[in-house]
Design a protein around this motif. Structure first.
Motif, short mmCIF file in Angstrom:
data_model
loop_
_atom_site.label_atom_id
_atom_site.label_comp_id
_atom_site.label_asym_id
_atom_site.label_seq_id
_atom_site.Cartn_x
_atom_site.Cartn_y
_atom_site.Cartn_z
N THR A 156 -0.90 -20.37 4.57
CA THR A 156 -0.11 -19.20 4.18
C THR A 156 -0.43 -18.81 2.75
O THR A 156 -0.59 -17.63 2.45
CB THR A 156 1.40 -19.50 4.34
OG1 THR A 156 1.65 -19.87 5.69
CG2 THR A 156 2.23 -18.29 3.98
N ALA A 157 -0.53 -19.80 1.88
CA ALA A 157 -0.88 -19.51 0.48
C ALA A 157 -2.24 -18.83 0.41
O ALA A 157 -2.43 -17.87 -0.34
CB ALA A 157 -0.89 -20.80 -0.34
N HIS B 8 -6.45 -6.16 -1.85
CA HIS B 8 -5.74 -4.91 -2.11
C HIS B 8 -5.24 -4.77 -3.55
O HIS B 8 -4.29 -4.03 -3.80
CB HIS B 8 -4.57 -4.76 -1.13
CG HIS B 8 -5.02 -4.64 0.28
ND1 HIS B 8 -5.74 -3.57 0.77
CD2 HIS B 8 -4.88 -5.49 1.33
CE1 HIS B 8 -6.01 -3.75 2.04
NE2 HIS B 8 -5.50 -4.90 2.41
N VAL B 9 -5.88 -5.44 -4.47
CA VAL B 9 -5.45 -5.36 -5.86
C VAL B 9 -5.50 -3.91 -6.36
O VAL B 9 -4.70 -3.51 -7.20
CB VAL B 9 -6.26 -6.32 -6.76
CG1 VAL B 9 -7.69 -5.84 -6.94
CG2 VAL B 9 -5.57 -6.53 -8.10
N ASP B 10 -6.40 -3.11 -5.80
CA ASP B 10 -6.51 -1.70 -6.21
C ASP B 10 -5.31 -0.87 -5.77
O ASP B 10 -5.08 0.21 -6.31
CB ASP B 10 -7.80 -1.09 -5.66
CG ASP B 10 -7.88 -1.14 -4.14
OD1 ASP B 10 -7.51 -2.17 -3.54
OD2 ASP B 10 -8.31 -0.13 -3.54
N LEU B 11 -4.54 -1.36 -4.80
CA LEU B 11 -3.36 -0.63 -4.34
C LEU B 11 -2.08 -1.09 -5.03
O LEU B 11 -1.02 -0.50 -4.82
CB LEU B 11 -3.21 -0.78 -2.82
CG LEU B 11 -4.34 -0.19 -1.99
CD1 LEU B 11 -4.14 -0.47 -0.51
CD2 LEU B 11 -4.47 1.30 -2.25
N MET B 12 -2.19 -2.13 -5.83
CA MET B 12 -1.03 -2.63 -6.57
C MET B 12 -0.79 -1.77 -7.79
O MET B 12 -1.71 -1.12 -8.31
CB MET B 12 -1.26 -4.07 -7.04
CG MET B 12 -1.38 -5.08 -5.96
SD MET B 12 -1.72 -6.69 -6.72
CE MET B 12 -1.79 -7.72 -5.28
N GLU B 13 0.43 -1.79 -8.26
CA GLU B 13 0.75 -1.14 -9.53
C GLU B 13 0.27 -2.05 -10.66
O GLU B 13 -0.06 -3.22 -10.45
CB GLU B 13 2.27 -0.90 -9.63
CG GLU B 13 2.81 0.06 -8.58
CD GLU B 13 2.35 1.49 -8.77
OE1 GLU B 13 2.17 1.93 -9.92
OE2 GLU B 13 2.16 2.18 -7.76
N LEU C 42 -4.84 -11.44 0.71
CA LEU C 42 -4.19 -10.12 0.73
C LEU C 42 -4.16 -9.52 -0.67
O LEU C 42 -4.49 -8.35 -0.86
CB LEU C 42 -2.77 -10.23 1.30
CG LEU C 42 -1.98 -8.94 1.37
CD1 LEU C 42 -2.56 -8.00 2.42
CD2 LEU C 42 -0.51 -9.24 1.66
N PHE C 43 -3.79 -10.33 -1.66
CA PHE C 43 -3.71 -9.85 -3.04
C PHE C 43 -5.09 -9.45 -3.56
O PHE C 43 -5.25 -8.41 -4.19
CB PHE C 43 -3.11 -10.90 -3.96
CG PHE C 43 -1.68 -11.28 -3.62
CD1 PHE C 43 -0.84 -10.41 -2.96
CD2 PHE C 43 -1.19 -12.53 -3.97
CE1 PHE C 43 0.47 -10.76 -2.66
CE2 PHE C 43 0.12 -12.88 -3.68
CZ PHE C 43 0.95 -12.00 -3.01
N GLU C 44 -6.09 -10.28 -3.29
CA GLU C 44 -7.44 -9.99 -3.78
C GLU C 44 -8.03 -8.75 -3.10
O GLU C 44 -8.68 -7.93 -3.74
CB GLU C 44 -8.36 -11.19 -3.56
CG GLU C 44 -8.04 -12.34 -4.48
CD GLU C 44 -8.89 -13.58 -4.22
OE1 GLU C 44 -9.00 -14.42 -5.13
OE2 GLU C 44 -9.45 -13.73 -3.11
N ASP D 294 -1.06 0.08 3.60
CA ASP D 294 -2.18 -0.87 3.53
C ASP D 294 -1.88 -2.15 2.76
O ASP D 294 -2.57 -3.15 2.96
CB ASP D 294 -3.41 -0.20 2.90
CG ASP D 294 -4.00 0.88 3.79
OD1 ASP D 294 -3.52 1.05 4.93
OD2 ASP D 294 -4.94 1.56 3.35
N PHE D 295 -0.88 -2.11 1.87
CA PHE D 295 -0.62 -3.33 1.10
C PHE D 295 0.84 -3.78 1.13
O PHE D 295 1.14 -4.89 1.55
CB PHE D 295 -1.06 -3.19 -0.36
CG PHE D 295 -0.68 -4.39 -1.17
CD1 PHE D 295 -1.28 -5.61 -0.93
CD2 PHE D 295 0.32 -4.32 -2.12
CE1 PHE D 295 -0.90 -6.75 -1.64
CE2 PHE D 295 0.70 -5.45 -2.83
CZ PHE D 295 0.09 -6.67 -2.59
#
Length: 167
Positions: free
Chosen positions: A80-81, A91-96, A87-89, A54-55
């Motif tokens: 693109t930016a 899926h922030v919950d899937l980041m380490e 994408l970061f916002e 997902d991320f």
């Protein structure tokens, strides 16, 4: 005399039954503990797989399509930016933890660039925060691939030049 023998037999049978029940309970609890441990490991593996699908894999695809292998980050298209930011916002919950801490500085740099330099090349602060975040994401992505015994992603050699105009 028979009473003593019967009493001894009852005591022996009681001891055997107690030992058997204790052994069965211990075995049952031990198996439950092992099952819980396996379920916990299975849950962690499922979460790590979800992180990838997902991320990290969508991030990598976006990165490969727009930045890889050796592009100057400051020449990234504004669209693109924005796609990276979304994408970061999302899926922030899937980041380490390490990359989660770098999202806020990235957002600040992105919105600062958008407010003042939207029609120009990306700012030095944006490029710097993007590279810090993507370096961390690649490290985490590689770690997840190692843990799940998957091939490691290729990583770009960045050509981000610090110019005196941007500082």
């Amino acid at each position: 005399m028979h009473e003593i023998i019967i009493s001894a037999i009852i005591t022996s049978i009681t001891s055997i039954i107690t030992a058997t029940i204790t052994s069965l309970l211990t075995l049952k609890l031990s198996n439950k503990k092992n099952d819980d441990k396996l379920n916990s490991l299975s849950d962690k593996r499922l979460f790590k797989s979800r992180q990838l699908s997902d991320f990290y894999i969508p991030f990598y695809r976006l990165y490969v399509q727009n930045v890889f292998p050796e592009s100057d980050v400051t020449k990234m298209l504004p669209e693109t930016a924005t796609t990276f930011l979304k994408l970061f916002e999302k899926h922030v919950d899937l980041m380490e933890h390490g990359s989660q801490e770098l999202v806020k500085p990235f957002q600040i740099a992105y919105y600062g660039w958008k407010k003042y330099d939207y029609d120009h090349t990306l700012s030095f602060d944006f490029g710097k925060s993007f590279l810090l975040l993507t370096d961390q994401l690649f490290e985490e992505y590689s770690q997840l691939c190692t843990e799940l015994e998957l091939p490691l992603p290729a990583k770009a050699n960045y050509l981000y030049k610090e110019s005196n105009d941007d500082q």
